[in-house]
Design a protein around this motif. Structure first.
Motif, PDB file in Angstrom:
ATOM      1  N   ALA A 345       2.725   8.495  -8.794  1.00 13.00           N
ATOM      2  CA  ALA A 345       2.544   7.286  -7.977  1.00 13.00           C
ATOM      3  C   ALA A 345       1.081   6.865  -7.956  1.00 13.00           C
ATOM      4  CB  ALA A 345       3.042   7.537  -6.552  1.00 13.00           C
ATOM      5  N   GLU A 346       0.178   7.842  -7.849  1.00 10.70           N
ATOM      6  CA  GLU A 346      -1.254   7.532  -7.866  1.00 10.70           C
ATOM      7  C   GLU A 346      -1.659   6.943  -9.212  1.00 10.70           C
ATOM      8  OE1 GLU A 346      -3.404   7.552  -5.567  1.00 10.70           O
ATOM      9  OE2 GLU A 346      -2.792   8.956  -3.992  1.00 10.70           O
ATOM     10  N   LEU A 347      -1.136   7.494 -10.290  1.00 12.02           N
ATOM     11  CA  LEU A 347      -1.473   7.012 -11.622  1.00 12.02           C
ATOM     12  C   LEU A 347      -0.972   5.585 -11.831  1.00 12.02           C
ATOM     13  CD1 LEU A 347      -2.728   7.815 -14.350  1.00 12.02           C
ATOM     14  CD2 LEU A 347      -0.445   8.609 -15.055  1.00 12.02           C
ATOM     15  N   VAL A 348       0.275   5.327 -11.433  1.00 19.70           N
ATOM     16  CA  VAL A 348       0.832   3.978 -11.546  1.00 19.70           C
ATOM     17  C   VAL A 348       0.032   3.013 -10.681  1.00 19.70           C
ATOM     18  CG1 VAL A 348       2.856   2.536 -11.060  1.00 19.70           C
ATOM     19  CG2 VAL A 348       3.150   4.783 -12.117  1.00 19.70           C
ATOM     20  N   GLY A 349      -0.338   3.470  -9.488  1.00 22.80           N
ATOM     21  CA  GLY A 349      -1.104   2.624  -8.582  1.00 22.80           C
ATOM     22  C   GLY A 349      -2.446   2.209  -9.160  1.00 22.80           C
ATOM     23  N   VAL A 350      -3.138   3.141  -9.799  1.00 27.80           N
ATOM     24  CA  VAL A 350      -4.435   2.825 -10.418  1.00 27.80           C
ATOM     25  C   VAL A 350      -4.255   1.801 -11.525  1.00 27.80           C
ATOM     26  CG1 VAL A 350      -6.302   3.764 -11.832  1.00 27.80           C
ATOM     27  CG2 VAL A 350      -5.516   5.011  -9.806  1.00 27.80           C
ATOM     28  N   PHE A 351      -3.219   1.986 -12.334  1.00 33.76           N
ATOM     29  CA  PHE A 351      -2.973   1.057 -13.445  1.00 33.76           C
ATOM     30  C   PHE A 351      -2.665  -0.345 -12.923  1.00 33.76           C
ATOM     31  CE2 PHE A 351      -0.138  -1.136 -16.351  1.00 33.76           C
ATOM     32  CZ  PHE A 351      -0.827  -1.032 -17.556  1.00 33.76           C
ATOM     33  N   VAL A 352      -1.760  -0.432 -11.931  1.00 33.13           N
ATOM     34  CA  VAL A 352      -1.360  -1.745 -11.412  1.00 33.13           C
ATOM     35  C   VAL A 352      -2.520  -2.413 -10.688  1.00 33.13           C
ATOM     36  CG1 VAL A 352       0.204  -2.942  -9.844  1.00 33.13           C
ATOM     37  CG2 VAL A 352       1.065  -1.089 -11.268  1.00 33.13           C
ATOM     38  N   GLN A 353      -3.313  -1.613  -9.969  1.00 35.70           N
ATOM     39  CA  GLN A 353      -4.456  -2.179  -9.265  1.00 35.70           C
ATOM     40  C   GLN A 353      -5.448  -2.794 -10.248  1.00 35.70           C
ATOM     41  OE1 GLN A 353      -6.478   0.613  -6.746  1.00 35.70           O
ATOM     42  NE2 GLN A 353      -8.155  -0.777  -6.270  1.00 35.70           N
ATOM     43  N   ARG A 354      -5.608  -2.169 -11.401  1.00 37.78           N
ATOM     44  CA  ARG A 354      -6.578  -2.658 -12.381  1.00 37.78           C
ATOM     45  C   ARG A 354      -6.045  -3.839 -13.176  1.00 37.78           C
ATOM     46  NH1 ARG A 354      -9.588   1.760 -15.903  1.00 37.78           N
ATOM     47  NH2 ARG A 354     -10.243   2.235 -13.752  1.00 37.78           N
ATOM     48  N   PHE A 355      -4.774  -3.765 -13.559  1.00 36.06           N
ATOM     49  CA  PHE A 355      -4.251  -4.769 -14.489  1.00 36.06           C
ATOM     50  C   PHE A 355      -3.180  -5.672 -13.883  1.00 36.06           C
ATOM     51  CE2 PHE A 355      -5.484  -1.040 -17.066  1.00 36.06           C
ATOM     52  CZ  PHE A 355      -6.495  -1.629 -17.827  1.00 36.06           C
ATOM     53  N   GLY A 356      -2.779  -5.416 -12.664  1.00 34.58           N
ATOM     54  CA  GLY A 356      -1.679  -6.154 -12.066  1.00 34.58           C
ATOM     55  C   GLY A 356      -2.097  -7.489 -11.477  1.00 34.58           C
ATOM     56  N   PRO A 357      -1.152  -8.190 -10.822  1.00 36.34           N
ATOM     57  CA  PRO A 357      -1.423  -9.514 -10.264  1.00 36.34           C
ATOM     58  C   PRO A 357      -2.412  -9.463  -9.111  1.00 36.34           C
ATOM     59  CG  PRO A 357       0.727  -8.709  -9.569  1.00 36.34           C
ATOM     60  CD  PRO A 357       0.232  -7.748 -10.587  1.00 36.34           C
ATOM     61  N   LYS A 358      -3.252 -10.506  -9.049  1.00 42.36           N
ATOM     62  CA  LYS A 358      -4.253 -10.583  -7.986  1.00 42.36           C
ATOM     63  C   LYS A 358      -4.285 -12.004  -7.419  1.00 42.36           C
ATOM     64  CE  LYS A 358      -7.296  -6.986  -9.886  1.00 42.36           C
ATOM     65  NZ  LYS A 358      -6.368  -6.582 -10.961  1.00 42.36           N
ATOM     66  N   GLY A 359      -4.794 -12.124  -6.195  1.00 42.97           N
ATOM     67  CA  GLY A 359      -4.902 -13.437  -5.557  1.00 42.97           C
ATOM     68  C   GLY A 359      -3.535 -14.058  -5.333  1.00 42.97           C
ATOM     69  N   LEU A 360      -3.402 -15.339  -5.663  1.00 41.19           N
ATOM     70  CA  LEU A 360      -2.124 -16.020  -5.461  1.00 41.19           C
ATOM     71  C   LEU A 360      -1.005 -15.377  -6.267  1.00 41.19           C
ATOM     72  CD1 LEU A 360      -3.083 -19.815  -5.406  1.00 41.19           C
ATOM     73  CD2 LEU A 360      -2.675 -18.290  -3.465  1.00 41.19           C
ATOM     74  N   GLU A 361      -1.338 -14.806  -7.421  1.00 45.76           N
ATOM     75  CA  GLU A 361      -0.297 -14.156  -8.223  1.00 45.76           C
ATOM     76  C   GLU A 361       0.229 -12.912  -7.512  1.00 45.76           C
ATOM     77  OE1 GLU A 361       2.139 -13.896 -11.823  1.00 45.76           O
ATOM     78  OE2 GLU A 361       1.202 -15.439 -10.570  1.00 45.76           O
ATOM     79  N   TYR A 362      -0.635 -12.208  -6.771  1.00 52.45           N
ATOM     80  CA  TYR A 362      -0.144 -11.099  -5.954  1.00 52.45           C
ATOM     81  C   TYR A 362       0.789 -11.630  -4.859  1.00 52.45           C
ATOM     82  CZ  TYR A 362       0.203  -7.372  -2.571  1.00 52.45           C
ATOM     83  OH  TYR A 362       0.707  -6.441  -1.691  1.00 52.45           O
ATOM     84  N   GLY A 363       0.423 -12.778  -4.260  1.00 53.09           N
ATOM     85  CA  GLY A 363       1.297 -13.379  -3.259  1.00 53.09           C
ATOM     86  C   GLY A 363       2.659 -13.702  -3.836  1.00 53.09           C
ATOM     87  N   ARG A 364       2.682 -14.250  -5.052  1.00 54.77           N
ATOM     88  CA  ARG A 364       3.958 -14.562  -5.702  1.00 54.77           C
ATOM     89  C   ARG A 364       4.734 -13.281  -6.013  1.00 54.77           C
ATOM     90  NH1 ARG A 364       0.296 -17.834  -8.768  1.00 54.77           N
ATOM     91  NH2 ARG A 364       0.263 -19.974  -7.967  1.00 54.77           N
ATOM     92  N   PHE A 365       4.014 -12.234  -6.415  1.00 57.38           N
ATOM     93  CA  PHE A 365       4.662 -10.940  -6.653  1.00 57.38           C
ATOM     94  C   PHE A 365       5.380 -10.453  -5.400  1.00 57.38           C
ATOM     95  CE2 PHE A 365       4.110  -6.418  -5.700  1.00 57.38           C
ATOM     96  CZ  PHE A 365       4.910  -5.834  -6.682  1.00 57.38           C
ATOM     97  N   SER A 366       4.695 -10.525  -4.283  1.00 54.48           N
ATOM     98  CA  SER A 366       5.272 -10.051  -3.030  1.00 54.48           C
ATOM     99  C   SER A 366       6.462 -10.911  -2.604  1.00 54.48           C
ATOM    100  CB  SER A 366       4.196 -10.044  -1.937  1.00 54.48           C
ATOM    101  OG  SER A 366       4.626  -9.328  -0.811  1.00 54.48           O
ATOM    102  N   ILE A 367       6.327 -12.224  -2.739  1.00 56.66           N
ATOM    103  CA  ILE A 367       7.423 -13.126  -2.385  1.00 56.66           C
ATOM    104  C   ILE A 367       8.626 -12.887  -3.289  1.00 56.66           C
ATOM    105  CG2 ILE A 367       8.141 -15.553  -2.408  1.00 56.66           C
ATOM    106  CD1 ILE A 367       5.252 -16.208  -1.471  1.00 56.66           C
ATOM    107  N   ASP A 368       8.407 -12.825  -4.597  1.00 56.50           N
ATOM    108  CA  ASP A 368       9.507 -12.577  -5.531  1.00 56.50           C
ATOM    109  C   ASP A 368      10.222 -11.269  -5.204  1.00 56.50           C
ATOM    110  OD1 ASP A 368       8.732 -14.865  -6.821  1.00 56.50           O
ATOM    111  OD2 ASP A 368       8.093 -13.902  -8.671  1.00 56.50           O
TER     112      ASP A 368
END
Length: 406
Positions: A345-368
């Motif tokens: 879980a920590e490893l996946v978290g580091v990867f997603v934090q670095r390369f995953g959605p940010k800003g409004l795209e994170y908001g869309r991720f959460s809404i979706d």
């Protein structure tokens, strides 16, 4: 000897004839009740059309509050609702003890100090339990500040409407989450107010007090010392403890099997994450880490923001990354109730934090993620409500993903 009948009393409004439901009595929304507090006031008279879980009325609410409903062909409005302006912000001088920098509390304080309103509807906590909400009509800055920090449990905010008649309050700032604001908007015209301002909080996945304890014991190493927590944009849950230290846990390390049924049914059937009926919305979901997302929906919302804008460090909203694959994988993982070992879980978290959605795209991720989960929950638990309960904007979003069979 006959008597002349007394003149019939003047016609009373429904809320003048009604009485609050008795505490503990069944609510009209039954298992879907979010305990918004409307039924704990005489405005229960309007519950059939006011309750978000008996009748969804997003378009009518947006028309009433903002003069139009959202444009479904505009991606930002599809996701975040009607708005005039979106920015990110933080207070240059944070409020001590606030959950983040204290923008919501500062707006409440300034609204009272400037004379814009006579009172602020906000939520303090029980002296016996940090997480038991106590809605109040705050009349002083000190009372507003006593309400700082989120209470992540179902809260009967609208029960304080019962205190309005005869209170002398003519101008009110109401702070609340989506289900509360939907009900408030539905009864707004019947309230003894000259002016109502609405400051909305984005909201998802509230729990009962017992449910909160289950979550804390599952997720935190020291559940009894947690002061507050939040699911943040770095894909970690941030816990602050009474001794001041912070604890973080990756989303992917949660005990999904233990927590799958802990959230309130009202939250599992809600599609108002972004608080569509508020004048101004302040949260974190559309901002980069460390900042708050501020959405002005109408002129009243800008009036509220004007109270504190000189005190804010403002920046434009940004958006990066692509949420879609992560959302689809999340749907499948949630369906299977997967629990990852913490090292993974920590490893996946580091990867997603670095390369995953940010800003409004994170908001869309959460809404979706939440809309797809909630649509499936409704299909399975309340199929009779699906057609009327899922609004058009949520249907369009959910249709972009592959859902398991109901």
């Amino acid at each position: 000897m006959s008597t002349v009948p007394s003149p019939a009393p003047a016609s009373l409004a429904p809320h003048d004839r009604a009485r609050p439901l008795a505490k503990g009595s069944p609510k009209p929304a039954k298992d879907l009740c979010s305990d918004c507090g409307l039924c704990d006031s005489r405005w229960v008279a309007y519950v059939r059309r006011a309750c978000a879980f008996l009748e969804q009325r997003f378009e009518a609410m947006e028309e009433q509050a903002h003069g139009r409903s959202r444009r479904l062909d505009d991606e930002d409005e599809l996701y975040f609702g009607v708005h005039q302006r979106m920015v990110t912000a933080r207070l240059r001088q944070p409020i001590e003890g606030a959950q983040w920098t204290g923008i919501v509390s500062r707006i409440g304080v300034r609204a009272l100090e400037s004379g814009l309103v006579d009172a602020v509807l906000c939520v303090q906590q029980s002296p016996d339990d940090r997480f038991t909400p106590v809605p109040v009509l705050a009349r002083t800055p000190e009372e507003v500040l006593a309400a700082r920090v989120n209470k992540p449990t179902l809260s009967p905010n609208l029960e304080v409407l019962e205190q309005l008649p005869g209170s002398g309050i003519e101008r009110l700032l109401a702070i609340g989450v989506g289900c509360q604001i939907q009900a408030l908007r539905a009864v707004q015209a019947t309230l003894p107010l000259q002016k109502l301002y609405v400051l909305g909080l984005p909201c998802v996945d509230n729990v009962s007090r017992d449910g909160l304890q289950t979550f804390l014991e599952s997720a935190s190493r020291s559940p009894d010392t947690v002061v507050h927590y939040e699911f943040m944009q770095d894909f970690r849950i941030h816990f602050r403890h009474s001794d001041g230290h912070q604890e973080t846990v990756p989303f992917f390390g949660l005990d999904t099997p233990a927590l799958k049924d802990v959230f309130a049914p009202s939250c599992l059937s809600c599609f108002d994450y972004t608080n569509a009926g508020a004048d101004l919305v302040v949260g974190y979901m559309g901002a980069t880490f460390g900042r708050q997302w501020v959405t002005v929906r109408n002129a009243l919302g800008q009036e509220l923001l004007n109270l504190v804008e000189p005190e804010l460090d403002l920046a434009p909203v940004t958006s990066s990354g692509d949420r879609r694959q992560a959302v689809q994988q999340g749907i499948d993982a949630y369906e299977k109730a997967l629990k990852l070992p913490m090292w993974l879980a920590e490893l996946v978290g580091v990867f997603v934090q670095r390369f995953g959605p940010k800003g409004l795209e994170y908001g869309r991720f959460s809404i979706d993620s939440h809309f797809t989960r909630n649509a499936l929950w409704l299909q399975r638990h309340h199929p009779e409500k699906v057609d009327a309960h899922i609004p058009a904007f949520a249907r369009k979003i959910v249709a972009r993903y592959r859902l398991p069979k109901p």
